[in-house]
Design an enzyme around this catalytic site. Structure first.
Site: not given
Ligand code: UD1
Ligand code: CA
Length: 457
Positions: A16, A167, A364, A403
């Site tokens: 996004r 969470n 300058y 000047s």
């Molecule tokens: C996750 C949590 C959810 C929480 C929410 C808060 C899980 C399964 N769910 O959901 O409970 O309410 O965050 O925002 O943990 N990332 C990786 N690798 C991956 C997937 C994600 O590094 O394979 C990182 C993303 O870059 C991000 C963070 O983990 O910084 C969270 O990932 P995102 O996809 O936003 O998680 P949600 O599905 O929103």
């Protein structure tokens, strides 16, 4: 905290943002999002920090090469549980492991310190209650209030969706438990991902204590998924900085129109007008006034100095009670003593000006050493560069530079010397004398201006 292992999840795509730049490299207050999170982890004296990255080639590890963090590539991204599993080999298997998100930049060190401390012999989740919990994992508790599981939005039934405690994603637990459970995660859920949050159910099943902590403010746990959210967090962060400055005794013409991208240290009774940007490390002494729309980077300004509108500073040092601007430009190595005046359209680079010296208009001054009580006239230029090398101009105390003078460096103007207006100085000017280089003025009597061919005389 001793034996704290931090995992920062930063492999998500950030679709996004619609950007070629990995999301966590986008800047907030002049620093990449991930930089804010690494700094928060460092404030806790984490023993080691592992960053899980996924997009943008090596751009993320390269941007933070000097932080001491370890970088682990997660490709493809199979979920938060998979991401943490990838990080474990570079972390010690003792103490507490704390999971942070690289796109949640404003998390306070004090909050994650609380979560980590609570996780010495429990699993601790940072949770908040939201008016609208849509999209987040819900905290499921039993009748006695004990946490039983986290259920993701996409896996939740209507009753679970009605739960408003969510969470934040920030979780800490004893490293040994994490290592025991991480291999047992399965991806048999609505998203086909390995959910880190499934360890909560495992902890509950194993009868381990599970606790929750709350952040002091809601903005701490806000994530960045879009440029609008990034802008929103930027404003929140700037408002916090502005408030702290006001608490410390600074008057801000409008706290909503101040941008600090670095650290701004102010003594009391500093006044800052609207639209100013401070970058890097800036210190302002007592009673300093900064006019509207100034940009000040890595500079020091001593007590009582007034800076007028639209002035630009970079790695400059200004003494007490000086007058700068409007429209002044102080470049790296500008070093001004007290009571110096630098006026409109004057550029100063790698130059020292002594007490009470003035350059008030259109000049300058580069690579020069200027004594005290020197008056630099309008239109004066130090010709410091011959196209290949740079040379020094020295102007001793009490000199008067007329000047429109060019000082062709290397050249020296002696103490108390006067240069006539329009002088092109190529040899040293002796002290106390008038030096002038100017063709003698002549008048041609009876001279007529040319007229257009064919015009009547
Ligand atoms: C996750 C949590 C959810 C929480 C929410 C808060 C899980 C399964 N769910 O959901 O409970 O309410 O965050 O925002 O943990 N990332 C990786 N690798 C991956 C997937 C994600 O590094 O394979 C990182 C993303 O870059 C991000 C963070 O983990 O910084 C969270 O990932 P995102 O996809 O936003 O998680 P949600 O599905 O929103
Ligand atoms: Ca998210």
């Amino acid at each position: 905290m001793t034996n704290l292992q931090v995992v920062i999840l930063a492999a998500g795509k950030g679709t996004r943002m619609k950007s070629a730049l990995p999301k966590v490299l986008h800047g907030l207050a002049g620093k990449p999002l991930l930089g804010h999170v690494i700094d928060a982890a460092k404030a806790l004296s984490a023993e080691s920090i592992a960053v899980v990255y996924g997009h943008g080639g090596e751009a993320v590890p390269e941007a933070f090469a000097d932080t001491g963090a370890r970088f682990v590539l997660q490709e493809p991204q199979l979920g938060t549980g998979d991401a943490v599993r990838k990080a474990l080999p570079v972390l010690a298997d003792e103490g507490v492991t704390l999971v942070l998100y690289g796109d949640v930049p404003l998390i306070l060190a004090s909050t994650i310190a609380r979560v980590s401390a609570a996780a010495a012999d429990a699993l601790c989740i940072l949770t908040v209650e939201l008016e609208n919990p849509t999209g987040y994992g819900r905290i499921v508790r039993d009748a006695a209030g004990a946490v039983k599981a986290i259920v993701e939005e996409k896996d939740a039934d209507p009753a679970t969706k009605a739960i408003r405690e969510i969470n934040t994603g920030i979780i800490a637990l004893p490293s040994a438990w994490l290592r025991e459970w991480i291999g047992a995660l399965r991806n048999n859920n609505a998203q086909g991902e390995y959910y880190l949050t499934d360890v909560i159910g495992m902890a509950a099943a194993a009868g381990k204590p599970i606790c929750t902590e709350q952040p002091d403010t809601e903005w701490e746990v806000m994530g960045v998924n879009s440029r609008e959210q990034l802008a929103e967090l930027e404003r929140i962060h700037q408002r916090e900085i502005a408030t702290a400055l006001m608490v410390a005794g600074v008057t801000l013409a409008d706290p909503a129109r101040l941008d600090v991208r670095g650290t701004l240290e102010c003594a009391r009774d500093v006044f800052i007008d609207v639209g100013c940007v401070f970058e890097g490390r800036v210190t302002l002494g007592e009673g300093v006034e900064i006019g509207p729309y100034c940009v000040i980077r890595d500079s020091e300004i001593a007590a009582g100095t007034k800076v007028q509108a639209f002035s630009h500073f970079e790695r400059a040092k200004v003494g007490a009670d000086a007058r700068i601007g409007p429209f002044a430009r102080l470049r790296p190595g500008a070093d001004l003593d007290r009571d110096v005046h630098i006026g409109n359209f004057v550029e100063v680079k790698a130059s020292r000006l002594g007490v009470g010296s003035k350059a008030n208009h259109l000049a300058y001054l580069g690579d020069s050493e200027i004594g005290s009580n020197v008056n630099v006239g309008a239109g004066t230029i130090t010709c410091n560069y011959d196209g290949a090398n740079k040379y020094k101009t020295i102007i001793e105390d009490d000199a008067f530079i007329g000047s429109d003078t060019q000082l062709v460096a290397p050249v020296r103007v002696g103490k108390g010397a006067t240069l006539g207006a329009g002088t092109t100085l190529t040899k040293d000017a002796p002290p106390g004398e008038l030096t002038i280089s100017r063709p003698k003025q002549t008048t041609i009597p009876g001279w007529k201006r040319p007229v257009k061919n064919g015009a009547k005389r």
